[in-house]
Design a protein around this motif. Structure first.
Motif, short mmCIF file in Angstrom:
data_model
loop_
_atom_site.label_atom_id
_atom_site.label_comp_id
_atom_site.label_asym_id
_atom_site.label_seq_id
_atom_site.Cartn_x
_atom_site.Cartn_y
_atom_site.Cartn_z
N LEU A 92 0.82 -1.21 0.00
CA LEU A 92 0.00 0.00 0.00
C LEU A 92 0.86 1.26 0.00
N ALA A 93 1.96 1.25 0.75
CA ALA A 93 2.85 2.42 0.77
C ALA A 93 3.45 2.64 -0.62
N SER A 94 3.78 1.57 -1.32
CA SER A 94 4.35 1.68 -2.66
C SER A 94 3.34 2.26 -3.64
N VAL A 95 2.08 1.84 -3.51
CA VAL A 95 1.01 2.39 -4.36
C VAL A 95 0.89 3.89 -4.12
N SER A 120 0.88 5.12 7.05
CA SER A 120 0.98 6.57 7.19
C SER A 120 2.38 6.98 7.66
N ALA A 121 2.97 6.18 8.55
CA ALA A 121 4.33 6.49 9.01
C ALA A 121 5.34 6.32 7.87
N THR A 125 2.91 10.87 6.52
CA THR A 125 1.74 11.73 6.58
C THR A 125 0.98 11.42 7.87
N GLY A 126 -0.07 12.20 8.14
CA GLY A 126 -0.86 11.98 9.35
C GLY A 126 -1.96 10.96 9.10
N LEU A 127 -2.55 10.49 10.18
CA LEU A 127 -3.66 9.54 10.11
C LEU A 127 -4.66 9.86 11.21
N THR A 128 -5.91 10.04 10.82
CA THR A 128 -6.98 10.20 11.81
C THR A 128 -7.71 8.87 11.91
N ALA A 129 -7.72 8.31 13.11
CA ALA A 129 -8.24 6.95 13.30
C ALA A 129 -9.70 6.96 13.74
N GLN A 177 -4.06 12.66 2.62
CA GLN A 177 -4.83 12.81 3.85
C GLN A 177 -5.41 11.44 4.15
N MET A 178 -5.03 10.87 5.29
CA MET A 178 -5.41 9.48 5.57
C MET A 178 -6.36 9.37 6.75
#
Length: 353
Positions: A92-95, A120-121, A125-129, A177-178
């Motif tokens: 997913l990070a590669s995509v 996200s790390a 970038t940031g992540l709102t859970a 934005q995640m």
């Protein structure tokens, strides 16, 4: 420097969804997220892209198109046959690094809660859970002197401080934005019959290392509990039911109306019912056609999990119980008397049809 950062941000576009699949079956959360992604993409004038990760999963792409994906990026590799943190994170990070999505949505499932923060790390970038609402808007929400108000930002809303307040969070300076989103909160779109996916196959390459765990055995837990998120009618009980034995009243009502019994957190904490049946912020979010709230006070944490039900019927002896604020119909009275009468009257009405 600010102009350079803005230029980099402008390279990112489209709303991406991690299309979770397990055993080559698309998870419902993926279809729910596609529905929400469609709304966000329409507001931005962009497209919806699903990211499908697994092994021999390309055949699932058209199903994602039927539920709103304009394009499907397929990462298919033997290393992705069963979910493992490192290869899925790499995929997913590669995509994200290759295709540069503006927004990346992940379901807040057991898999998504593990995958989202790591990705996200890795892409910085940031992540709102655990979001319960998403929208496109301005940030800051209200213009402030001396601070630039940025437009077309993803506004991510989630409960905070134990559900006692609601926080709206943005990530204006980084992309994507995640957000992870709770299952059952968003709605699928009506299927687009005959839709075919625009498929892009992408494989970043997988080289097992010491971060690749080895799965020795998979032991499947066969649950004998109905998934309350699939139920059309829920008969839910709270601490006010009084005892585990008293849930028989709710089970009788559920049997008559063709429903499923669920409960509040207090019931689970008391050991009366399993956590699989819990509705609320720390349980499951549900959207049944009819929701009976019996002996439930209506704390904000519980209401957050059921307020989108089509019809809410509450029974509580306390006329000031907060549950009546969200109920369509409320009955003030002793549930030990009200529920059997309700069950009997519904049974008669069905018999007389």
């Amino acid at each position: 420097m600010a102009a350079m950062e803005q230029s980099l941000i402008e390279q990112y576009k489209d709303v991406y969804v991690f299309a979770q699949q397990v055993d080559n079956e698309i998870s419902q959360i993926a279809l729910e997220l596609l529905g929400e992604a469609k709304n966000l993409a329409n507001d931005l004038g962009q497209k919806v892209v699903a990211v499908l990760i697994g092994y021999n999963v390309k055949n699932l792409a058209d199903q994602l198109a039927v539920y709103g994906a304009d394009k499907v990026i397929v990462v298919d590799d033997k290393e992705l046959e069963v979910y493992r943190t490192e290869p899925y994170t790499h995929a997913l990070a590669s995509v994200i690094n290759e295709f540069k999505p503006e927004i990346m949505l992940v379901g807040a499932t057991a898999i998504g809660r593990d995958l989202g923060p790591r990705v996200s790390a890795r892409v910085q970038t940031g992540l709102t859970a655990d979001c319960t609402s998403l929208a496109i808007g301005d940030f800051p929400l209200v213009a402030m002197p001396g601070k630039e108000q940025k437009h077309n930002q993803l506004l991510m809303t989630r409960p905070a401080f134990g559900g006692n307040t609601i926080a709206t969070i943005a990530c204006p300076d980084n992309r994507p934005q995640m957000a992870t989103v709770r299952p059952g909160v968003m709605q699928k779109i009506a299927p687009i019959e005959g839709a075919k996916a625009d498929v892009v196959e992408y494989n970043p390459g997988f080289t097992p290392d010491n971060k690749y765990v080895e799965i020795l055995e998979i032991v499947r837990n066969v649950a004998d509990v109905v998934d309350i998120q699939d139920a059309k009618i829920l008969v839910s009980g709270g601490r006010g039911v009084g005892s585990p034995e008293n849930f028989k009243l709710l089970e009788d009502l559920a049997a008559v109306v063709g429903g499923t019994v669920s409960c509040s957190r207090a019931v689970v904490d008391s050991g009366w019912k399993p956590k699989d049946l819990q509705v609320g912020q720390t349980g499951k979010t549900v959207r049944p056609k009819v929701y009976f709230a019996i002996g439930i006070s209506g704390a904000i944490q519980h209401v957050a999990g059921m307020e989108e039900s089509d019809l809410i019927i509450a029974v509580n002896k306390d006329e000031d119980a907060p549950i009546f604020d969200v109920a369509d119909f409320g009955i003030v009275g002793d549930l030990n008397k009200v529920v059997p009468l309700l069950t009997e009257e519904i049974k008669k009405a069905i018999a007389n049809k």
